[in-house]
Design a protein around this motif. Structure first.
Motif, short mmCIF file in Angstrom:
data_model
loop_
_atom_site.label_atom_id
_atom_site.label_comp_id
_atom_site.label_asym_id
_atom_site.label_seq_id
_atom_site.Cartn_x
_atom_site.Cartn_y
_atom_site.Cartn_z
N PRO A 155 27.11 124.04 40.14
CA PRO A 155 26.18 123.05 40.71
C PRO A 155 26.88 121.78 41.19
N THR A 156 27.91 121.34 40.45
CA THR A 156 28.63 120.13 40.85
C THR A 156 29.32 120.32 42.19
N LEU A 157 30.02 121.45 42.36
CA LEU A 157 30.73 121.69 43.61
C LEU A 157 29.77 121.95 44.76
N ILE A 158 28.68 122.65 44.50
CA ILE A 158 27.70 122.92 45.55
C ILE A 158 27.12 121.62 46.09
N ASN A 159 26.78 120.69 45.18
CA ASN A 159 26.23 119.41 45.62
C ASN A 159 27.30 118.54 46.29
N ALA A 160 28.53 118.62 45.81
CA ALA A 160 29.59 117.77 46.35
C ALA A 160 29.96 118.16 47.77
N PHE A 161 29.94 119.45 48.08
CA PHE A 161 30.36 119.92 49.40
C PHE A 161 29.18 120.21 50.34
N ASP A 162 27.99 119.91 49.90
CA ASP A 162 26.83 120.15 50.74
C ASP A 162 26.89 119.28 52.00
N GLY A 163 26.74 119.88 53.16
CA GLY A 163 26.79 119.15 54.41
C GLY A 163 28.16 119.04 55.04
N ILE A 164 29.21 119.46 54.33
CA ILE A 164 30.57 119.42 54.87
C ILE A 164 30.86 120.77 55.53
N PRO A 165 31.22 120.78 56.81
CA PRO A 165 31.48 122.06 57.49
C PRO A 165 32.52 122.89 56.75
N VAL A 166 32.37 124.18 56.80
CA VAL A 166 33.25 125.18 56.19
C VAL A 166 33.11 125.17 54.68
N LEU A 167 33.33 124.01 54.05
CA LEU A 167 33.29 123.95 52.58
C LEU A 167 31.90 124.25 52.04
N GLN A 168 30.85 123.87 52.80
CA GLN A 168 29.51 124.17 52.32
C GLN A 168 29.21 125.67 52.33
N ASP A 169 29.95 126.43 53.14
CA ASP A 169 29.80 127.88 53.14
C ASP A 169 30.67 128.53 52.07
N VAL A 170 31.84 127.93 51.79
CA VAL A 170 32.74 128.48 50.78
C VAL A 170 32.18 128.25 49.38
N PHE A 171 31.57 127.08 49.16
CA PHE A 171 31.00 126.75 47.85
C PHE A 171 29.49 126.58 48.04
#
Length: 325
Positions: A155-171
């Protein structure tokens, strides 16, 4: 007047004379070691041949498409190797990327920084971790790592990378805890002891005079490690890393517990997946003899063997410059 007497040096026996005086035990020993070497080749050849013969029906049925197909449908007798192959490579590479820095730090600390009274207990602990059965790692991963991943880490990583291209799909979510990244974490814990123990042992083989000379000209501890220890032990360090990679590629039960066992490919590292070893372990008991499903599993075993051979070839190519010296 002193008389000097020349003393003739004892003549060494010639090779032919030595062969003539050979004992029967020498011939038996030579035959035994030669047979041991041939036995290795026979066992290796029989493994390749049995996997090839067993997987031949699936390879004939699906052709080259077997390697690139993501389908695994026992009901309609459609099988593909893409999902477990990708899962095997991704989990092994992730585990290696995480394990090598940790193992290097452990070996560096034990050989250069740790006090003498602490080196032996930590070294024994590392060796004990290497001896833990894989199923124990799997149970530990399922009951300890999976809840931590689902409640805190994912949950921490999902919220942290939400909205960031590429990373939001990886996490991405939902955070079930099981998945490719969790399997890579468990594999990391499993391969760190092998790599760390190998690095520690080879770092200790560096002649002390080399390091003392470097310290004498003003080098720091890191500079000695980077410029003296690592170049001297390069071949053995790469060998230890390849040993860890081999363990990660072929691991079965620990991965089966935590990877989720889903036959689909996703860019999301938190999604469920599969590896060749885990798929074979799950599906083999339910595969009737002579079925296309069993043939596909044997073909997967052959592919895993080929991947291991490629890894070995790459390691040999990395070591070639050192071997020529």
């Amino acid at each position: 007047m002193h008389v000097q007497q020349a003393v003739a040096a004892p003549s060494l026996p010639t090779a032919s004379l030595m062969r003539g005086r050979s004992r029967p035990g020498d011939g038996i020993f030579a035959f035994a070691v030669r047979a041991a070497g041939v036995l290795v080749l026979l066992v290796l050849g029989s493994l390749i041949l049995s996997l090839l013969i067993g997987g031949l029906p699936a390879l004939r049925r699906f052709g080259v498409g077997f390697l690139f197909s993501a389908a695994w449908d026992p009901v309609h007798q459609i099988f593909g190797a893409a999902v477990p192959v990708v899962g095997t490579l991704v989990t092994a590479v992730l585990a290696l990327l995480l394990a090598v820095p940790i193992a290097f730090g452990i070996a560096f600390y034990l050989t250069e920084l740790a006090p003498g009274w602490l080196r032996r207990p930590v070294g024994i602990a590392i060796e004990l971790l290497a001896a833990v059965p894989s199923i124990i790692y799997g149970m530990w991963g399922f009951f300890v790592i999976v809840p931590l991943m689902s409640q805190y880490f994912e949950p921490t990583l999902i919220n942290a990378f939400d909205g960031i291209p590429v990373l939001q799909d990886v996490f991405a979510g939902p955070p079930f805890g099981t998945g490719v990244f969790t399997a890579a974490l468990v594999l990391t814990v499993m391969v760190v002891p092998f790599i760390a123990a190998t690095m520690r042992d080879v770092f200790e083989t560096v002649p002390p005079v080399f390091k003392e000379s470097a310290y004498g000209v003003g080098c720091t501890t890191w500079e000695v490690m980077r410029s003296i220890v690592l170049p001297y032990t390069r071949a053995s360090v790469i060998g230890g890393i390849m040993l860890g990679l081999g363990r990660a590629l072929g691991e079965t039960m620990a991965v089966t517990f935590v990877i989720g066992n889903a036959n689909h490919i996703s860019p999301n590292l938190f999604a469920s997946g599969n590896t060749i070893a885990s798929l074979v372990a799950l599906e083999f008991p339910e595969s009737p003899a002579g079925s296309l499903k069993l043939s596909s599993l044997l073909a997967l075993g052959l592919i895993l063997f080929v991947i291991s051979f490629i890894v070995l070839a790459i390691s040999r190519s990395l070591l070639r410059p050192r071997l020529k010296v």
